[in-house]
Design a protein around this motif. Sequence first.
Motif, PDB file in Angstrom:
ATOM      1  N   GLY A   1      -6.572  -1.448 -12.268  1.00 36.00           N
ATOM      2  CA  GLY A   1      -5.306  -1.218 -12.944  1.00 36.00           C
ATOM      3  C   GLY A   1      -5.474  -0.932 -14.422  1.00 36.00           C
ATOM      4  O   GLY A   1      -4.776  -0.098 -14.998  1.00 36.00           O
ATOM      5  N   HIS A   2      -6.423  -1.636 -15.044  1.00 36.85           N
ATOM      6  CA  HIS A   2      -6.699  -1.388 -16.463  1.00 36.85           C
ATOM      7  C   HIS A   2      -7.363  -0.029 -16.674  1.00 36.85           C
ATOM      8  O   HIS A   2      -7.246   0.563 -17.753  1.00 36.85           O
TER       9      HIS A   2
ATOM     10  N   GLU B   1      -6.941  -5.622 -10.348  1.00 35.40           N
ATOM     11  CA  GLU B   1      -6.606  -5.736 -11.765  1.00 35.40           C
ATOM     12  C   GLU B   1      -7.548  -4.906 -12.620  1.00 35.40           C
ATOM     13  O   GLU B   1      -7.123  -4.226 -13.561  1.00 35.40           O
TER      14      GLU B   1
ATOM     15  N   SER C   1      -7.772   6.697  -6.766  1.00 36.10           N
ATOM     16  CA  SER C   1      -7.337   5.648  -5.852  1.00 36.10           C
ATOM     17  C   SER C   1      -8.400   5.413  -4.802  1.00 36.10           C
ATOM     18  O   SER C   1      -9.212   6.289  -4.502  1.00 36.10           O
TER      19      SER C   1
ATOM     20  N   VAL D   1      -6.856   2.667 -14.710  1.00 33.56           N
ATOM     21  CA  VAL D   1      -6.155   3.583 -13.815  1.00 33.56           C
ATOM     22  C   VAL D   1      -6.078   5.001 -14.355  1.00 33.56           C
ATOM     23  O   VAL D   1      -5.969   5.956 -13.589  1.00 33.56           O
TER      24      VAL D   1
END
Length: 218
Positions: A201-202, A198, A209, A204
């Motif tokens: 994700g914020h 998470e 990756s 990204v």
Amino acid sequence: MDGLPEYISLNGPDNVGKTTQLRRLAERSPRFQALGSVHDHDPGTWQRVAGEGYARWWFETSTTTELTRMLISGHTKRAAAKAAERTGLLDRGRPMLLAVAAATCALKDDLSVPAALERVTALAEEPSPDETSVLLLPSLDSDRSYAITSARENRPWTGVYPAYQRLLHQVLLLQSELEMYPVVVLSEGRSAADVHAEVAGHLVSYLPSSPHAERKSP
């Protein structure tokens, strides 16, 4: 810097997983530079008050002005240690340092949490570099959040520390309501890998990756 922020800070109460998440972020790219805590960058100042009397100095004899300015000064020196073209990873950024000072101020000076936060914010005179601040919390209920993190200590907190920690949770929630953290991640009942996914994700738009984002906790 290809969209990378100057600094990313991980913030939250004791035992919420800041160290784990900072390590996982640092593993994502050599562009990230782990800068540690403010104490690492102003050792002479903190050594002066460290030792057996450290807790007494922090909660009794230091003034709110002294403590707040020591924290912010250390933050400024830490930021200056970042190498060019890298993103600094901070163990507790400026908002969290203000939260620590505010919780201590509310405890020592018998102020409400909003009044204490207002006071220490006014004392933090040094300008601060821009940072992307991530707040990790077990819960948005301060009592629940405190109960979870205190249980992870595996031994009872004593003296004034439980009262301080409860106030710290309240300050962090107030700061969240005031939108002082652009990213807030709740961790109750979740693995470190899930929390990291998470967080990443914020972020990204500028995080590469990494297999660590999907790795399961042992």
